[in-house]
Design an enzyme around this catalytic site. Structure first.
Site, short mmCIF file in Angstrom:
data_model
loop_
_atom_site.label_atom_id
_atom_site.label_comp_id
_atom_site.label_asym_id
_atom_site.label_seq_id
_atom_site.Cartn_x
_atom_site.Cartn_y
_atom_site.Cartn_z
CB CYS A 1 8.96 -20.82 40.31
SG CYS A 1 9.25 -22.51 39.76
CB CYS B 1 12.34 -21.81 38.91
SG CYS B 1 10.70 -22.17 38.33
CG ASP B 2 14.03 -18.77 40.91
OD1 ASP B 2 14.75 -19.06 39.95
OD2 ASP B 2 13.04 -18.03 40.82
#
Ligand code: NDP
Length: 314
Positions: A135, A138-139
């Site tokens: 992701c 997300c990261d």
């Protein structure tokens, strides 16, 4: 063994727990089954910085534990168990858990999520949370001014590569074929971005690094006469080779698209069956964020409450 409930929620990610918070506060006495991975995909994420309300960020497991406690505070009955069969032909809907317990539910909220696909390399496990991610939203932030690789040639891979190029110094896009499958506009974005280098006809065979990812071993034109070994230095390795929505057990009854995402009436969590709602990633091929999943879980619980009061089920 059989049991009757007014609201049954399947799945324990942000969508399921949020649905449980709303349903329990609406006195629906919801029962929630957590499934194989209590807390869902977020429990594999170290740091969540984009969930509103946490200015300092929070770890994925902590966030999910908080959501669970919040649902329990209002009386949600949270249990461990896997749905093994369903009969949604007529209400109350019958859901079998662990092959033995049959729950008869007046309303059903499906929030079973989706599972990111991985290549199946042992190194993906070895470096999980230490450079391997599925992701970018997300990261990606952790890779500012670093080098990363994205695997895949579809819209997700192109979107994630473009997103990461806004943060990282360099992005390799590792594509197994000699062309991108993504839509033309996404391809153009990738191909015109000077920070993105597309490695066509490359496959990843392993990751390297001491504790965290520091590089990837690739093979170019695997199996051909001119096969070549290639090593790239990277700090992050992102998979974008598709997701599998966890909808199989509901498929005999619930309409899905060709990939398996549950079809809902646009703008609502309603499925093709009255009283059955879908929330979160199992019905969302586009956004796949914790906050959008939570939002749709809230919608599903509100819909369940309205459906029951219209039917006069107390
Ligand atoms: P796709 O299935 O479209 O693409 C998956 C990609 O991963 C393909 O390029 C495929 O390669 C590659 N791949 C699969 N398995 C492997 C493997 N083992 N090793 C290497 N590469 C592999 O999935 P997406 O997640 O990209 O998209 C899913 C759907 O969501 C699509 O319909 C897409 O259009 C849509 N979407 C739309 C967006 C938008 O409009 N903004 C954004 C994101 C997704 P190959 O081509 O060789 O099969």
């Amino acid at each position: 063994m059989s049991e009757k409930v007014r609201c049954l929620i399947i799945g324990s990610g942000p969508a399921g727990y949020t649905a449980a918070i709303y349903a329990s506060r609406a006195n629906l006495s919801p029962v929630l089954y957590e499934g194989l991975q209590p807390g869902g995909q977020l429990t594999t994420t170290n740091e969540v910085e984009n969930f509103p309300g946490y200015p300092q960020g929070i770890t994925g497991p902590e966030l999910m534990e908080d959501l669970k406690k919040q649902a329990e505070r209002f009386g949600a009955d949270i249990r461990f168990g896997m749905v093994t069969a369903t009969d949604l032909s007529v209400a109350p809907y019958k859901v079998t858990v662990d092959g033995e317990t049959v729950i008869e539910a007046e309303t059903l909220i499906i929030s079973t999520g989706a599972t990111a696909k991985y290549l199946g390399l042992p190194d993906e496990q070895k470096y999980a949370g230490s450079g391997v991610s599925a992701c970018a939203t997300c990261d990606g932030f952790f890779y500012r001014k670093r080098k990363v690789a994205v695997v895949g040639g579809g819209d997700t891979a192109c979107e994630e590569a473009t997103y990461l190029a806004g943060l990282a110094d360099k992005v390799f896009l590792i594509v197994r074929k000699s062309f991108l499958r993504a839509s033309k506009i996404m391809q153009e974005r990738v191909l015109s971005n000077p920070k993105i280098e597309v490695l066509f006809e490359h496959e990843t065979i392993g990751l390297t690094g001491n504790m965290v990812v520091e590089g990837a071993d690739l093979v170019k034109r695997r199996g051909q006469a001119d096969e070549e070994k290639v090593h790239i230095e990277i700090d992050g390795f992102f998979l974008a080779i598709g997701h599998k929505p966890n909808s199989d057990v509901f498929k005999p009854w619930i309409e899905t698209d060709e990939v398996g995402y549950i079809k809902t009436i646009p703008g609502t969590p309603r499925t093709n069956i009255p009283g059955v709602f879908a929330a979160g990633d199992v019905a969302d091929p586009h956004y796949r964020q914790a906050i959008t999943a939570a939002g749709s879980g809230c919608q599903a619980a509100i819909e369940a409450e309205r459906y029951l009061s219209e039917k006069g089920v107390s």
